[in-house]
Design a protein around this motif. Structure first.
Motif, short mmCIF file in Angstrom:
data_model
loop_
_atom_site.label_atom_id
_atom_site.label_comp_id
_atom_site.label_asym_id
_atom_site.label_seq_id
_atom_site.Cartn_x
_atom_site.Cartn_y
_atom_site.Cartn_z
N LEU A 1 0.90 -1.20 0.03
CA LEU A 1 0.14 -0.09 0.04
C LEU A 1 0.87 1.23 -0.10
CD1 LEU A 1 -2.16 -2.15 0.53
CD2 LEU A 1 -3.37 -0.52 1.88
N THR A 2 1.86 1.05 0.56
CA THR A 2 2.80 2.51 0.60
C THR A 2 3.38 2.73 -0.79
OG1 THR A 2 4.91 1.57 1.25
CG2 THR A 2 3.42 2.22 3.03
N LEU B 1 -0.25 5.22 0.23
CA LEU B 1 -0.67 5.33 1.61
C LEU B 1 -0.08 6.53 2.39
CD1 LEU B 1 -2.75 3.87 3.34
CD2 LEU B 1 -0.92 2.37 4.06
N ASP C 1 -4.85 8.21 2.63
CA ASP C 1 -5.61 6.80 2.61
C ASP C 1 -6.61 6.67 1.47
OD1 ASP C 1 -4.25 6.99 5.03
OD2 ASP C 1 -5.62 5.50 6.06
N CYS D 1 -4.98 6.40 -1.86
CA CYS D 1 -4.19 5.17 -2.01
C CYS D 1 -5.48 4.03 -2.40
CB CYS D 1 -3.52 4.61 -0.70
SG CYS D 1 -2.96 3.20 -0.64
N CYS D 2 -6.54 4.03 -1.51
CA CYS D 2 -7.70 3.16 -1.92
C CYS D 2 -8.18 3.41 -3.39
CB CYS D 2 -8.70 3.42 -1.11
SG CYS D 2 -10.16 2.42 -0.98
N TYR E 1 0.93 0.69 9.72
CA TYR E 1 -0.19 0.62 8.36
C TYR E 1 -1.04 -0.60 8.68
CZ TYR E 1 3.77 3.20 6.14
OH TYR E 1 4.68 4.08 6.02
N ARG F 1 -4.84 0.68 8.84
CA ARG F 1 -5.33 1.28 7.55
C ARG F 1 -5.45 0.39 6.29
NH1 ARG F 1 -0.64 5.63 7.69
NH2 ARG F 1 -1.72 6.43 6.02
N THR F 2 -4.44 -0.66 6.35
CA THR F 2 -4.38 -1.59 5.36
C THR F 2 -5.65 -2.46 5.47
OG1 THR F 2 -2.00 -1.89 5.48
CG2 THR F 2 -3.21 -3.40 4.22
#
Ligand SMILES: Cc1cc2nc3c(=O)[nH]c(=O)nc-3n(C[C@H](O)[C@H](O)[C@H](O)COP(=O)(O)OP(=O)(O)OC[C@H]3O[C@@H](n4cnc5c(N)ncnc54)[C@H](O)[C@@H]3O)c2cc1C
Length: 283
Positions: A76-77, A81, A85, A88-89, A115, A118-119
């Motif tokens: 995700l980073t 991310l 957020d 990234c999504c 993370y 959030r992940t």
């Protein structure tokens, strides 16, 4: 650095897709499933994140065109991310949409504990839209992971179980390897019994043998789960599992951004570290 580059070559399938596809084809021909990781993480600009997103979409197209038996794994980073957020999504949602079109599957790797939540939150948003095409990873070294696994199983989330590769403080993660292994065993058994096609990602032969025995004793078909291992690690064990009729997926990283991945591989096994040190002192 050149010693690390030498070591990286053992763990990485090349710097380009042209090189990686030869490795994937060879693995597929031998009977292995693959997941491709286009190396990259901790991006700080939207330009980098969007280039990574578009390259992954292109990769899904190439996998489809070449009829490779490979899913994709991403961080995700790498998709922004650290920027935002929701942004990234959105990027991953686009990749998941491409995965649906190309009949493929996206696995979200799990990074450091900063993370984790959030992940999971982003994973859940994408899973609501594309439940068949997205999965995530759970790390047995985190205290929270049993709870996360229970929640994942209730919601039919597809989970890859691994031990965890980041340095974590003792208030968050088991400091003792024995506890990490015990947690892995407990979560693995839960996932085998009640999970949605779980992936058991380890090179630990003792845990793999426990999984095999447990599956046999509980009438869990070898088609109901898969083992996963990293490219270049325990190749004989990979072949052995294949010859015994188990599904085994090889995680194949490629790309120019190989340093953080290689550093994690060096850190988790002291023989690799000795190799680096020996070669530094030999000069
Ligand atoms: C498919 C896959 C996906 C993964 N995804 C994630 C993820 O999303 N997030 C995350 O945090 N971690 C991930 N990992 C890494 C994982 O968390 C561990 O750091 C790593 O697999 C080493 O742990 P182990 O389970 O193999 O057990 P260990 O007890 O560390 O190792 C067992 C045996 O495997 C061999 N071995 C293990 N590591 C190495 C190495 N680096 N070099 C040479 N031999 C080695 C050795 O023979 C060792 O005795 C993933 C691992 C795999 C296999």
């Amino acid at each position: 650095m050149d010693i690390l580059l030498f070591l990286a070559k053992r763990f990485i399938a090349g710097e380009t897709f042209e090189q990686a596809k030869v490795v994937v084809k060879g693995l597929n021909d031998a009977g292995f499933l693959v997941t491709l990781d286009m190396l990259g993480e901790s991006v700080t600009s939207k330009g980098q994140a969007e280039r990574a997103r578009d390259s992954y979409i292109q990769l899904l197209g190439d996998i489809y065109k070449l009829a490779l038996n490979s899913t994709i794994s991403l961080k995700l980073t790498q998709m922004g991310l650290d920027i935002d957020d929701a942004y990234c999504c959105e990027n991953i949602m686009k990749i998941a949409e491409a995965a649906v079109n190309y009949k493929n599957f996206v696995r979200l790797d799990m990074e450091g504990s900063g993370y984790t939540q959030r992940t999971i939150d982003i994973f859940k948003k994408i899973h609501e839209v594309y439940p068949e095409n997205i999965g995530m990873a759970i790390q047995s070294y985190l205290y929270r992971s049993k709870k996360d696994t229970a929640h994942a199983m209730e919601n039919r989330h597809r989970i890859r179980l691994c031990k965890g590769a980041y340095k974590e403080p003792p208030d968050i993660a088991y400091p003792d390897k024995m506890d990490v292994n015990k947690s892995f065993e407990d979560i693995m058994k839960e996932l085998l019994l009640k999970g949605n096609y779980p992936a058991i990602a380890t090179h630990d032969e003792r845990l793999i043998n426990i999984a095999k025995t447990f599956a046999r004793e509980n009438n869990i078909s070898p088609d109901g789960f898969e083992f996963q291992m990293l490219y270049g690690i325990r190749r004989n064990l990979q072949k052995k599992l294949l010859s015994e009729g188990y599904r085994i997926r090889i995680y194949v990283p490629y790309g120019r951004y190989w340093l953080p991945y290689t550093t994690r591989r060096v850190r988790e096994r002291k023989e690799n570290l000795f190799f680096v040190l020996k070669n530094i002192f030999r000069r």
